[in-house]
Design a protein around this motif. Sequence first.
Motif, PDB file in Angstrom:
ATOM      1  N   GLY A  21       1.270  -1.058  -0.076  1.00 47.87           N
ATOM      2  CA  GLY A  21       0.040  -0.192  -0.065  1.00 47.87           C
ATOM      3  C   GLY A  21       1.103   1.960  -0.011  1.00 47.87           C
ATOM      4  N   PHE A  22       2.154   0.928   0.548  1.00 54.75           N
ATOM      5  CA  PHE A  22       2.490   2.541   0.684  1.00 54.75           C
ATOM      6  C   PHE A  22       3.306   2.834  -0.396  1.00 54.75           C
ATOM      7  N   THR A  23       4.275   1.241  -0.832  1.00 59.87           N
ATOM      8  CA  THR A  23       5.094   2.185  -2.290  1.00 59.87           C
ATOM      9  C   THR A  23       3.695   2.341  -3.312  1.00 59.87           C
TER      10      THR A  23
ATOM     11  N   LEU B  60       8.521   2.738 -15.835  1.00 59.13           N
ATOM     12  CA  LEU B  60       8.472   2.246 -14.433  1.00 59.13           C
ATOM     13  C   LEU B  60       7.940   2.469 -13.246  1.00 59.13           C
ATOM     14  N   ILE B  61       7.575   3.420 -13.226  1.00 58.31           N
ATOM     15  CA  ILE B  61       6.453   3.757 -11.922  1.00 58.31           C
ATOM     16  C   ILE B  61       4.922   3.095 -11.592  1.00 58.31           C
ATOM     17  N   THR B  62       4.527   2.724 -13.033  1.00 63.99           N
ATOM     18  CA  THR B  62       3.306   1.965 -12.102  1.00 63.99           C
ATOM     19  C   THR B  62       3.886   0.832 -12.355  1.00 63.99           C
ATOM     20  N   TYR B  63       4.737  -0.207 -12.438  1.00 60.69           N
ATOM     21  CA  TYR B  63       5.206  -1.491 -11.676  1.00 60.69           C
ATOM     22  C   TYR B  63       6.187  -0.884 -10.388  1.00 60.69           C
ATOM     23  N   THR B  64       6.547   0.061  -9.656  1.00 58.29           N
ATOM     24  CA  THR B  64       7.401   0.074  -8.317  1.00 58.29           C
ATOM     25  C   THR B  64       6.445  -0.339  -7.207  1.00 58.29           C
TER      26      THR B  64
ATOM     27  N   SER C 124       9.459  11.513  -5.030  1.00 61.38           N
ATOM     28  CA  SER C 124       9.081  10.383  -4.096  1.00 61.38           C
ATOM     29  C   SER C 124      10.093   9.377  -4.120  1.00 61.38           C
ATOM     30  N   VAL C 125       9.017   8.776  -4.809  1.00 62.08           N
ATOM     31  CA  VAL C 125       9.440   7.930  -6.304  1.00 62.08           C
ATOM     32  C   VAL C 125      10.835   6.846  -5.668  1.00 62.08           C
ATOM     33  N   HIS C 126      11.925   7.985  -6.530  1.00 64.88           N
ATOM     34  CA  HIS C 126      12.926   8.100  -6.203  1.00 64.88           C
ATOM     35  C   HIS C 126      14.031   8.400  -5.394  1.00 64.88           C
TER      36      HIS C 126
ATOM     37  N   THR D  44       7.987  -3.902  -3.600  1.00 65.08           N
ATOM     38  CA  THR D  44       7.318  -5.405  -2.554  1.00 65.08           C
ATOM     39  C   THR D  44       7.702  -7.087  -2.697  1.00 65.08           C
ATOM     40  N   LEU D  45       7.903  -7.332  -4.215  1.00 62.52           N
ATOM     41  CA  LEU D  45       8.459  -8.928  -4.457  1.00 62.52           C
ATOM     42  C   LEU D  45       9.932  -8.883  -4.205  1.00 62.52           C
ATOM     43  N   LEU D  46      10.501  -7.608  -4.315  1.00 58.23           N
ATOM     44  CA  LEU D  46      12.382  -8.011  -3.783  1.00 58.23           C
ATOM     45  C   LEU D  46      12.822  -7.095  -2.455  1.00 58.23           C
ATOM     46  N   VAL D  47      11.578  -6.919  -1.651  1.00 58.61           N
ATOM     47  CA  VAL D  47      12.176  -7.198  -0.164  1.00 58.61           C
ATOM     48  C   VAL D  47      10.931  -8.260   0.335  1.00 58.61           C
ATOM     49  N   LEU D  48       9.716  -8.433   0.388  1.00 56.83           N
ATOM     50  CA  LEU D  48       9.364  -9.784   0.117  1.00 56.83           C
ATOM     51  C   LEU D  48      10.082 -10.716   0.321  1.00 56.83           C
TER      52      LEU D  48
END
Length: 419
Positions: A319-321, A383-387, A331-333, A392-396
């Motif tokens: 939700g945050f990302t 890439l912003i749409t898929y950020t 902010s995305v950067h 999420t996948l990277l951190v999880l």
Amino acid sequence: MSTATDITLAPSLGATAGPKLDWRRGLIITGGLFLLLCLVRTLTGADDITSGGQISAAITLAIPVGLAGLGGLWAERAGVVNIGLEGMMILGTWSGAYFCLAFNSPWAALVGGVVGGALGGLVHAIATVTFGVDHIISGVAINIIGQGVARYLAVIAFTGKGGGATQSPPVPGFDTIGIPGMTGLLRPIESKHWFLISDLAGLLRGVTTGLSWLTIIAILMVPLTFLVLWRTSFGLRLRSCGENPIAAETLGVNVYRMKYAAVIVSGGMAGMAGAFLVTVASSIYREGQTGGRGYIGLAAMIFGNWRPGGLAAGATLFGFTDALQSRQNSSVHALLFFVALLVVLLSAWNLWRRRWLQGGIGLFIAVLLVVWFFLSTTVPQELITYTPHITTLLVLSLAAQRLRMPAADGVIYRRGQGG
């Protein structure tokens, strides 16, 4: 069911409960992550990432994922894999909008969404529990059928009434509530951009103003699920069906009944997420508005090790990302830097635990993110749409520890098969 049966079941479940994260440690980790976010905000100047608007948007976007994840948790704790959460959520969006318009009340949308999702759960239970259909096949079929049924019913219900096959007329939403005076008190502090103090003001403003009643109910579903599944006899029996249904049967547990109850509740949770999308996240039913959140909720559940607290953390991260998409590109950067620091910490933890491969890969990814951050000033719009999904996948994937699903998850059960 006798108390003696529950006492007999408890030791076997406790022995295989897997790694636990108590609430004290959870609070420490949450506080540490927020402090890291404050540091990134101060260093990068991306003040949006801890603003009250960002926090409020993150909550709104995390709720559907969290509810879908809770739905998956209920089903899988009883031993039924529920890939059909997306389809049940779709049914919840249509039925929520239909009931809302029929009774001109958002509370009717809540009831309608739960009923629509629960009906999808009932179909999944009939297929998997009664007829022994493979759980994955049944779930995929429900996802496909749910989309088709919603389109067909939308044509019948909404065409000629201000809507059509792909959307409904506008629906009334829930009233918002909050603590009076908090915005006027906290916004000036937030605008000072002081380290930690202004960030805490933004956090408090986001969680104390502009919340809908359905948002509060959805958040309460997390502790309620924990209390029911881990602190009641009913929950103990239900979880026993996901660990060893044959042993549960020998102790007098009606395994079929427990599985049916779990999958119907699972569908109801997904349907509630659909009603949330219709009445809170937007004010209309629209085809495709679930956006794969059922699948993401399932991923959050796995990351949370099939426990409500970890599931909530995964949903909050998404939700945050996801909320950052509506903020400035800076902010995305800044998120790149935050994720890089987070990956470094996770890699250090893995290396300390002598997980050399996982730690090494994490450090390599962290270096790439840091280089990307310092060599660029913005993130490409493509890439912003898929950020949110990538982050999420990277951190999880790097944060996942010794995951252990219920032992009989996805196993076809037949009464008396234990001989």
